[in-house]
Design a protein around this motif. Structure first.
Motif, PDB file in Angstrom:
ATOM      1  N   LEU A 113       0.832  -1.203   0.000  1.00 29.83           N
ATOM      2  CA  LEU A 113       0.000   0.000   0.000  1.00 29.83           C
ATOM      3  C   LEU A 113       0.867   1.252   0.000  1.00 29.83           C
ATOM      4  CD1 LEU A 113      -2.826   1.215   0.139  1.00 29.83           C
ATOM      5  CD2 LEU A 113      -2.712   1.045   2.627  1.00 29.83           C
ATOM      6  N   ARG A 114       1.962   1.241   0.761  1.00 28.46           N
ATOM      7  CA  ARG A 114       2.851   2.399   0.775  1.00 28.46           C
ATOM      8  C   ARG A 114       3.519   2.578  -0.586  1.00 28.46           C
ATOM      9  NH1 ARG A 114       8.118   3.537   1.394  1.00 28.46           N
ATOM     10  NH2 ARG A 114       8.623   1.328   1.468  1.00 28.46           N
ATOM     11  N   GLU A 115       3.945   1.471  -1.203  1.00 26.31           N
ATOM     12  CA  GLU A 115       4.518   1.550  -2.551  1.00 26.31           C
ATOM     13  C   GLU A 115       3.502   2.113  -3.538  1.00 26.31           C
ATOM     14  OE1 GLU A 115       7.201  -1.645  -4.067  1.00 26.31           O
ATOM     15  OE2 GLU A 115       6.445  -2.713  -2.314  1.00 26.31           O
ATOM     16  N   LEU A 116       2.253   1.667  -3.424  1.00 30.87           N
ATOM     17  CA  LEU A 116       1.216   2.126  -4.352  1.00 30.87           C
ATOM     18  C   LEU A 116       0.967   3.617  -4.200  1.00 30.87           C
ATOM     19  CD1 LEU A 116      -0.971   1.541  -6.445  1.00 30.87           C
ATOM     20  CD2 LEU A 116      -2.504   0.916  -4.567  1.00 30.87           C
ATOM     21  N   MET A 117       0.932   4.110  -2.962  1.00 31.58           N
ATOM     22  CA  MET A 117       0.695   5.540  -2.751  1.00 31.58           C
ATOM     23  C   MET A 117       1.821   6.377  -3.361  1.00 31.58           C
ATOM     24  SD  MET A 117      -2.220   5.869  -1.217  1.00 31.58           S
ATOM     25  CE  MET A 117      -2.727   4.492  -2.261  1.00 31.58           C
ATOM     26  N   ILE A 118       3.070   5.954  -3.144  1.00 34.23           N
ATOM     27  CA  ILE A 118       4.202   6.683  -3.722  1.00 34.23           C
ATOM     28  C   ILE A 118       4.149   6.628  -5.241  1.00 34.23           C
ATOM     29  CG2 ILE A 118       6.723   6.745  -3.901  1.00 34.23           C
ATOM     30  CD1 ILE A 118       6.865   5.703  -1.066  1.00 34.23           C
ATOM     31  N   TYR A 119       3.818   5.464  -5.774  1.00 38.83           N
ATOM     32  CA  TYR A 119       3.810   5.320  -7.224  1.00 38.83           C
ATOM     33  C   TYR A 119       2.681   6.130  -7.855  1.00 38.83           C
ATOM     34  CZ  TYR A 119       4.051   3.239 -11.832  1.00 38.83           C
ATOM     35  OH  TYR A 119       4.168   3.059 -13.182  1.00 38.83           O
ATOM     36  N   LEU A 120       1.551   6.251  -7.166  1.00 40.30           N
ATOM     37  CA  LEU A 120       0.455   7.055  -7.714  1.00 40.30           C
ATOM     38  C   LEU A 120       0.861   8.527  -7.817  1.00 40.30           C
ATOM     39  CD1 LEU A 120      -2.705   5.530  -5.988  1.00 40.30           C
ATOM     40  CD2 LEU A 120      -1.926   5.224  -8.338  1.00 40.30           C
ATOM     41  N   VAL A 121       1.631   9.000  -6.849  1.00 43.78           N
ATOM     42  CA  VAL A 121       2.139  10.377  -6.943  1.00 43.78           C
ATOM     43  C   VAL A 121       3.055  10.509  -8.157  1.00 43.78           C
ATOM     44  CG1 VAL A 121       3.461  12.172  -5.764  1.00 43.78           C
ATOM     45  CG2 VAL A 121       1.924  10.696  -4.462  1.00 43.78           C
ATOM     46  N   PHE A 122       3.916   9.514  -8.356  1.00 46.21           N
ATOM     47  CA  PHE A 122       4.799   9.520  -9.532  1.00 46.21           C
ATOM     48  C   PHE A 122       3.987   9.469 -10.822  1.00 46.21           C
ATOM     49  CE2 PHE A 122       6.871   6.749 -12.711  1.00 46.21           C
ATOM     50  CZ  PHE A 122       7.928   7.579 -13.071  1.00 46.21           C
ATOM     51  N   LEU A 123       2.913   8.686 -10.833  1.00 45.92           N
ATOM     52  CA  LEU A 123       2.089   8.557 -12.028  1.00 45.92           C
ATOM     53  C   LEU A 123       1.376   9.872 -12.346  1.00 45.92           C
ATOM     54  CD1 LEU A 123       1.192   6.489 -14.142  1.00 45.92           C
ATOM     55  CD2 LEU A 123      -0.746   5.932 -12.680  1.00 45.92           C
ATOM     56  N   VAL A 124       0.887  10.547 -11.318  1.00 42.12           N
ATOM     57  CA  VAL A 124       0.258  11.855 -11.541  1.00 42.12           C
ATOM     58  C   VAL A 124       1.275  12.844 -12.099  1.00 42.12           C
ATOM     59  CG1 VAL A 124      -0.818  13.811 -10.379  1.00 42.12           C
ATOM     60  CG2 VAL A 124      -1.528  11.493  -9.800  1.00 42.12           C
ATOM     61  N   ASP A 125       2.499  12.785 -11.577  1.00 37.64           N
ATOM     62  CA  ASP A 125       3.542  13.711 -12.037  1.00 37.64           C
ATOM     63  C   ASP A 125       3.893  13.462 -13.501  1.00 37.64           C
ATOM     64  OD1 ASP A 125       5.674  15.740 -11.271  1.00 37.64           O
ATOM     65  OD2 ASP A 125       6.901  14.123 -12.071  1.00 37.64           O
ATOM     66  N   ILE A 126       4.035  12.210 -13.902  1.00 40.66           N
ATOM     67  CA  ILE A 126       4.404  11.918 -15.293  1.00 40.66           C
ATOM     68  C   ILE A 126       3.231  12.231 -16.227  1.00 40.66           C
ATOM     69  CG2 ILE A 126       3.718   9.485 -15.258  1.00 40.66           C
ATOM     70  CD1 ILE A 126       6.101   8.837 -16.960  1.00 40.66           C
ATOM     71  N   CYS A 127       1.994  12.115 -15.743  1.00 39.29           N
ATOM     72  CA  CYS A 127       0.842  12.502 -16.565  1.00 39.29           C
ATOM     73  C   CYS A 127       0.831  14.006 -16.802  1.00 39.29           C
ATOM     74  CB  CYS A 127      -0.453  12.059 -15.900  1.00 39.29           C
ATOM     75  SG  CYS A 127      -0.771  10.281 -15.981  1.00 39.29           S
ATOM     76  N   LEU A 128       1.129  14.780 -15.750  1.00 43.04           N
ATOM     77  CA  LEU A 128       1.198  16.230 -15.912  1.00 43.04           C
ATOM     78  C   LEU A 128       2.283  16.616 -16.901  1.00 43.04           C
ATOM     79  CD1 LEU A 128       0.745  17.453 -12.223  1.00 43.04           C
ATOM     80  CD2 LEU A 128      -0.881  17.669 -14.103  1.00 43.04           C
ATOM     81  N   LEU A 129       3.426  15.930 -16.830  1.00 36.88           N
ATOM     82  CA  LEU A 129       4.510  16.230 -17.765  1.00 36.88           C
ATOM     83  C   LEU A 129       4.105  15.927 -19.197  1.00 36.88           C
ATOM     84  CD1 LEU A 129       7.724  14.923 -15.965  1.00 36.88           C
ATOM     85  CD2 LEU A 129       7.022  17.267 -16.320  1.00 36.88           C
ATOM     86  N   THR A 130       3.511  14.768 -19.400  1.00 35.24           N
ATOM     87  CA  THR A 130       3.190  14.336 -20.760  1.00 35.24           C
ATOM     88  C   THR A 130       2.098  15.211 -21.371  1.00 35.24           C
ATOM     89  OG1 THR A 130       3.750  12.076 -20.114  1.00 35.24           O
ATOM     90  CG2 THR A 130       2.546  12.367 -22.168  1.00 35.24           C
ATOM     91  N   VAL A 370      10.474  17.337  -9.914  1.00 37.67           N
ATOM     92  CA  VAL A 370       9.951  16.236  -9.094  1.00 37.67           C
ATOM     93  C   VAL A 370      10.132  14.907  -9.811  1.00 37.67           C
ATOM     94  CG1 VAL A 370       7.863  15.309  -8.012  1.00 37.67           C
ATOM     95  CG2 VAL A 370       8.312  17.766  -7.953  1.00 37.67           C
ATOM     96  N   PHE A 371       9.945  14.915 -11.117  1.00 37.66           N
ATOM     97  CA  PHE A 371      10.126  13.694 -11.912  1.00 37.66           C
ATOM     98  C   PHE A 371      11.564  13.182 -11.804  1.00 37.66           C
ATOM     99  CE2 PHE A 371      11.230  11.701 -15.992  1.00 37.66           C
ATOM    100  CZ  PHE A 371      10.308  10.669 -16.016  1.00 37.66           C
ATOM    101  N   CYS A 372      12.526  14.086 -11.871  1.00 34.58           N
ATOM    102  CA  CYS A 372      13.937  13.685 -11.736  1.00 34.58           C
ATOM    103  C   CYS A 372      14.209  13.093 -10.360  1.00 34.58           C
ATOM    104  CB  CYS A 372      14.845  14.882 -11.995  1.00 34.58           C
ATOM    105  SG  CYS A 372      14.788  15.517 -13.680  1.00 34.58           S
ATOM    106  N   LEU A 373      13.605  13.668  -9.318  1.00 37.26           N
ATOM    107  CA  LEU A 373      13.786  13.123  -7.966  1.00 37.26           C
ATOM    108  C   LEU A 373      13.169  11.731  -7.853  1.00 37.26           C
ATOM    109  CD1 LEU A 373      13.041  16.311  -5.797  1.00 37.26           C
ATOM    110  CD2 LEU A 373      15.273  15.342  -6.408  1.00 37.26           C
ATOM    111  N   PHE A 374      12.017  11.546  -8.465  1.00 35.41           N
ATOM    112  CA  PHE A 374      11.382  10.223  -8.454  1.00 35.41           C
ATOM    113  C   PHE A 374      12.262   9.192  -9.174  1.00 35.41           C
ATOM    114  CE2 PHE A 374       7.130  11.916  -7.282  1.00 35.41           C
ATOM    115  CZ  PHE A 374       6.798  10.945  -6.352  1.00 35.41           C
ATOM    116  N   ILE A 375      12.832   9.581 -10.300  1.00 36.32           N
ATOM    117  CA  ILE A 375      13.682   8.649 -11.037  1.00 36.32           C
ATOM    118  C   ILE A 375      14.901   8.283 -10.198  1.00 36.32           C
ATOM    119  CG2 ILE A 375      15.121   8.376 -13.079  1.00 36.32           C
ATOM    120  CD1 ILE A 375      12.088   8.170 -13.536  1.00 36.32           C
TER     121      ILE A 375
END
Length: 808
Positions: A113-130, A370-375
C-alpha cells in the motif's frame, strides 16, 4: 515503610506495575530489594492504557491526543538506540522485495500500500509532464497548414495531392506553394507593414527561407536488354544510395546544379512511400519575397532541373506561431519512381521547442524537477533490490518493466536538456542571419520521437499499476489467466499463423497487381487483420480475380474467423473459468480493504469509548454537591468500571492545591474542559461514523458457507460495545486483585524487617508459606469467543512471581 510509601505514591500517580509483563514477571515494590520500574507517562481516563500490553492494547490506545498536556517523560529513561544509515535507507526505500514479508501478510499489504501511494504520486507527475507538453491547438495548427499547402489548388486546379507528373509539380510550386508561403498584404491588399517578413494566415511567421532539394540516380545505373538498346539510350534504376548521381549538371555553378553530401547539407534521411532517401543531393534556397522566388523557380524550370534521373524532390520550410508557442515544420515530398509518374506525400510536425514562457510552463518545470527526484528514488530502489536478489531479480516481468520505465525516463531527461541547448543555438543563428534556411527538421524529428517515447513510457507506467494491486484476488485474475494459458496460446498461435501467412501469400500473388491493399506482403498481413474485424473491400478482390477471389474470401473467413479465432477465445475462456473457480475456493487473506476497514472500526470504537468515559466523569461531578472529595469521586467512577490509576491521574490534574478535594472553581474548570472534549469527540464521531451504522444494517447476514470461506467474524455495534465494557470490567477486576496481592506482600515484608536475625529460618518458612498463599489468589482471566468470563486458580510448583496470561 519507605518502600510502602513509594508504592502507594506511585499507585496514586497512576504508575503501572506491569512493566516486565512481556518477560513473564512484574515488579513488586513491596520489597525494598526490588528495583524501581522505569518511569512511565501518566495514563488518564482521556488516554487510557491497557494493563495488558497485548492484543487488547490497540483497542484502548488512542491515536488522538487528550485535551490536557501530557507530562514530560523523565530524563532517567534509557536512551533510544539510534538507527544507522543502512536502517534509514532500508526504511525509506522499503519494498516487498527488500522487506521480509513472506510470513507476515499484514506487513506485505502495508508495504504494498505504501509503494502504491508513492507510485500514484509519480504517475500523476508523469501525466502532468506528458499532457503539459501537448495542446489541442496542435491539431488545429496542423490542420490549417495541411489545408493551405496540401488541399488548396491554384487557378489550374492542381493540388499537391493531385500531382501526377513533373509538369504538375512545377505548376503547384509556381502557384499554390508561393501563394501560401508569402503573405505580405491583407485581404483588401493593404500592406501588413512588416517589411519582407511573411506571416502565413497573418499569425504564423515564416522562419528563414524555404528550400528545394532533389536526389538523382546516375544514367546507365541499370542494364537495357539488347533488343532495345537502339531505341532506349539511357537507363535509370530505382533509387539506391550507392547509385546516386554526384556530377554537376545544367548551369554547373550554384548549389542547385552541384551535388552536396549529407554532411555538407546538414540533412537527414527520409523514409518515403517507396524507399528511404539520404540527406544529400542538389538544393536551392528560395528568397524572402515572392517576386524573387518566382524568378528562381523559372530559372530551374527553364534549365530542366528535374529530369529522368530525379527520384525525389523535397520542399522544406518552417513556421512559428507566437500565440500558442508552437513550431510547424513542413516537408512536402514528391517521389518519381522508375515506372514514371509522381507519388506525393507530406509530413507536418507541430512541436513545442521553446519550453518555458508562461506560468504553466514553469509549473511543468517544477513537475520535471519532481520527476527527476522520483527517477533517482527508483534507481536507488532497483539497485537495492538487485543487490539483494542478484540474477533472480530478472525473473519477474514487473522488475524488467521497472528497468524499462527508468531507462526511458533517463533518456527523456537527457534529450530534454540537449533539445533546449540546441534550440537556443539555432534560434540565435537564425536571428543573426534571417535570410538562411531554418533547418528545424532534425529537431522536429527528434522532438516527435521524444513525444513518442514519453507516450510509450506513460503506457508502461499505467500498466505497472497492476504490480501493486495484483495481490488482490479480483485483480490477479487477468495475470493468472494469461500466465496459465500462455503455453496453450503459444501452441495455438503456431497453427494460426501457418494458416494466416499462407492466405497472406495467396492474396499477395492473386491481387497484388491490381488491389492497393494487397500490393505488398506487409499490406496483405494488415488487410487480413482488417478482414477479421469486418473491414474489407470485397468488390476490389472480385474485380481482380473473379474465380479465385470469392474462393479466397470465403475460405479465409471460415477457417480463420469461425474456427481459429473461436478456438483462441475458447482457450482463454476455459482457463479463466478454472482460475476463477480456484480463487473462489482459496482462503481469504488480509487485503487492503480489510486494513482500512479495521482502522475505521478501531478509530470509531476508540472515540466512542472515550466519549463514554468523559460522560462517566461528568456524571460523577453532577452526583456531588458542593465540594467533591477524592474518596467519593473514586468510588463513583470505580462503580462505572474505571481503574484506580486513571481516577487518581484525572483527579490530580484538576486538584491544584493538592488537598484531595475539588472545590467549585476546580469543578467548573473540569466541566468546561470535559464539555469541550465531548463536543470535539461528538463532531469527530459524526464525521467518521456517518455511514457506520448504515453499513452494518445493510450488510446481509453471513451464511454458513461464507463463514467457512472467511476468517473474519463481524458483530453489530451494540454487541461489540457490550463486549468492550465487559473486557474493561474484567480488566478493572484484575487490577483490584493485583492491588490486594500487593498489600499482602507488603505486610509480609514489614514483618520480616521487624524481626531479628535470630528467627531468620522461621521467618523464611513463613515467607514461603505466605507466597504460596498469595499464589493461590492469582487469577487467570480468559475470554472466549462467546465473551464468557471464566476464573480459575493455579498453584505452581515453585513460584517467586505471579504471571498473568490473557488469551482472546
Amino acid at each position: 515503610m519507605k518502600c510502602l510509601n513509594n508504592r502507594a505514591d506511585s499507585h496514586l500517580t497512576g504508575q503501572v506495575e506491569l512493566d516486565s509483563m512481556g518477560n513473564g514477571a512484574w515488579v513488586n515494590q513491596g520489597y525494598c530489594g526490588s528495583p524501581p520500574p522505569l518511569p512511565r507517562e501518566v495514563s488518564t481516563i482521556y488516554n487510557s492504557q491497557s494493563l495488558f500490553q497485548g492484543s487488547m492494547d490497540s483497542m484502548y490506545k488512542l491515536d488522538t491526543p487528550g485535551p490536557f498536556l501530557e507530562e514530560t517523560p523523565s530524563t532517567d529513561q534509557s536512551p533510544v538506540k539510534k538507527r544507522g544509515c543502512c536502517s534509514f535507507i532500508k526504511g525509506f526505500w522499503g519494498t516487498t522485495l527488500t522487506e521480509n514479508t513472506s510470513n507476515n501478510r499484514e506487513l506485505f499489504v502495508r508495504t504494498t500500500l505504501r509503494e502504491l501511494m508513492i507510485y500514484l504520486v509519480f504517475l500523476v507527475d508523469i501525466c502532468l509532464l506528458t499532457y503539459g507538453m501537448t495542446s489541442s491547438s496542435t491539431y488545429y495548427y496542423t490542420k490549417a497548414m495541411t489545408d493551405l499547402f496540401v488541399n488548396t489548388g491554384g487557378n489550374s486546379g492542381v493540388k499537391f495531392q493531385s500531382i501526377g507528373t513533373m509538369g504538375d509539380f512545377w505548376t503547384y510550386a509556381q502557384g499554390p506553394l508561393l501563394d501560401g508561403l508569402y503573405w505580405t498584404k491583407w485581404y483588401n491588399n493593404q500592406s501588413l507593414d512588416r517589411g519582407d517578413q511573411s506571416f502565413i494566415y497573418y499569425e504564423n511567421m515564416l522562419l528563414g527561407v524555404p528550400r528545394m532539394r532533389q536526389i538523382k540516380i546516375m544514367n546507365n545505373s541499370c542494364k537495357v536488354h539488347k533488343d532495345f538498346e537502339d531505341e532506349i539510350t539511357g537507363c535509370f534504376d530505382v533509387y539506391n544510395d550507392k547509385k546516386e548521381d554526384d556530377l554537376s549538371f545544367g548551369l554547373i555553378n550554384g548549389t542547385a546544379w552541384t551535388y552536396h553530401t549529407e554532411k555538407e547539407v546538414k540533412g537527414s534521411s527520409h523514409w518515403g512511400l517507396l524507399t528511404t532517401y539520404s540527406g544529400a543531393g542538389y538544393y536551392r534556397d528560395l528568397s524572402r519575397t515572392k517576386e524573387e522566388s518566382v524568378i528562381i523557380l523559372e530559372e530551374l524550370v527553364d534549365n530542366l532541373w528535374l529530369d529522368r534521373g530525379t527520384r525525389v524532390a523535397f520542399l522544406d520550410f518552417s513556421t512559428y506561431n507566437a500565440n500558442i508557442n508552437m513550431f510547424c515544420v513542413i516537408r512536402l515530398v514528391v517521389e518519381f519512381p522508375a515506372t514514371g509518374g509522381a507519388i506525393p506525400s507530406y509530413q507536418i510536425r507541430t512541436v513545442k521547442l521553446i519550453r518555458y514562457i508562461t506560468n504553466w510552463d514553469y509549473f511543468i518545470l517544477g513537475c520535471e524537477t519532481v520527476f527527476c527526484l522520483f527517477i533517482l528514488y527508483y534507481v536507488v530502489e532497483e539497485i537495492l533490490e538487485l543487490r539483494i536478489h542478484k540474477l533472480s531479480y530478472f525473473k519477474s516481468i514487473w522488475n524488467i518493466l521497472d528497468i524499462v520505465v527508468i531507462m526511458l525516463a533517463i533518456v527523456a531527461i537527457v534529450f530534454n536538456i540537449l533539445r533546449t541547448v540546441k534550440v537556443d543555438n539555432l534560434l540565435g543563428k537564425l536571428l543573426e542571419q534571417p535570410g538562411i534556411y531554418a533547418d528545424f527538421e532534425f529537431l522536429a524529428f527528434w522532438q516527435t520521437q521524444y513525444n513518442n517515447m514519453n507516450a510509450v513510457n506513460l503506457f508502461f507506467a499505467w500498466i505497472k499499476v497492476f504490480k501493486y494491486i495484483s495481490f488482490n484476488k479480483t485483480m490477479t485474475q487477468l495475470s493468472s489467466t494469461l500466465g496459465r494459458c500462455a503455453k496453450d496460446i503459444l501452441g495455438f498461435a503456431i497453427m494460426f499463423f501457418i494458416v494466416f501467412f499462407a492466405y497472406a501469400q495467396l492474396g499477395y500473388l492473386l491481387f497484388g497487381t491490381e488491389v492497393e491493399s494487397f500490393s505488398t506482403f506487409v499490406k496483405c498481413i494488415f488487410t487480413q487483420f482488417r478482414i477479421i474485424l469486418g473491414d474489407f473491400d470485397y468488390d476490389a478482390i472480385d474485380r481482380a480475380n473473379r474465380v479465385l477471389g470469392p474462393i479466397y474470401f470465403v475460405t479465409y473467413v471460415f477457417f480463420v474467423f469461425f474456427v481459429l479465432l473461436n478456438m483462441f477465445l475458447a482457450i482463454i475462456n476455459d482457463t479463466y473459468s478454472e482460475v476463477k473457480e480456484e480463487l473462489s475456493c482459496q482462503k481469504d487473506e488480509l487485503q487492503i480493504t480489510d486494513i482500512i476497514k479495521q482502522s475505521y472500526m478501531k478509530t470509531f470504537t476508540k472515540l466512542k469509548l472515550k466519549k463514554e468515559k468523559i460522560s462517566d466523569v461528568q456524571k460523577a461531578l453532577r452526583s456531588g454537591s458542593g465540594e467533591i472529595e477524592f474518596k467519593d469521586f473514586r468510588e463513583t467512577l470505580k462503580e462505572m468500571g474505571h481503574a484506580d490509576h486513571e481516577i487518581s491521574a484525572a483527579f490530580s490534574r484538576f486538584d491544584h492545591d493538592g488537598n484531595q478535594i475539588l472545590d467549585e472553581d476546580e469543578q467548573e474548570k473540569m466541566k468546561i474542559e470535559l464539555e469541550e472534549k465531548r463536543d470535539a469527540l461528538c463532531a469527530e464521531l459524526n464525521t467518521l461514523g456517518m455511514h457506520y451504522g448504515k453499513d452494518l444494517l445493510d450488510k446481509p447476514p453471513v451464511t454458513s458457507n461464507e463463514q467457512n470461506h472467511s476468517s473474519h467474524t463481524f458483530v453489530d455495534r451494540e454487541h461489540f460495545q457490550r463486549l468492550a465494557r465487559q473486557v474493561i470490567q474484567l480488566e478493572s477486576s484484575v487490577a483490584g486483585i493485583t492491588s490486594r496481592i500487593e498489600l499482602i506482600l507488603e505486610k509480609l515484608g514489614l514483618q520480616e524487617k521487624a524481626k531479628g536475625n535470630e528467627t531468620a529460618r522461621k521467618l523464611t518458612a513463613t515467607k514461603n508459606d505466605s507466597n504460596d498463599t498469595a499464589s493461590d489468589v492469582s487469577v487467570l482471566v480468559c475470554v472466549d469467543r462467546g465473551t464468557k468470563p471464566e476464573t480459575s486458580s493455579r498453584r505452581p510448583a515453585v513460584s517467586t512471581s505471579t504471571t498473568y496470561d490473557c488469551h482472546m
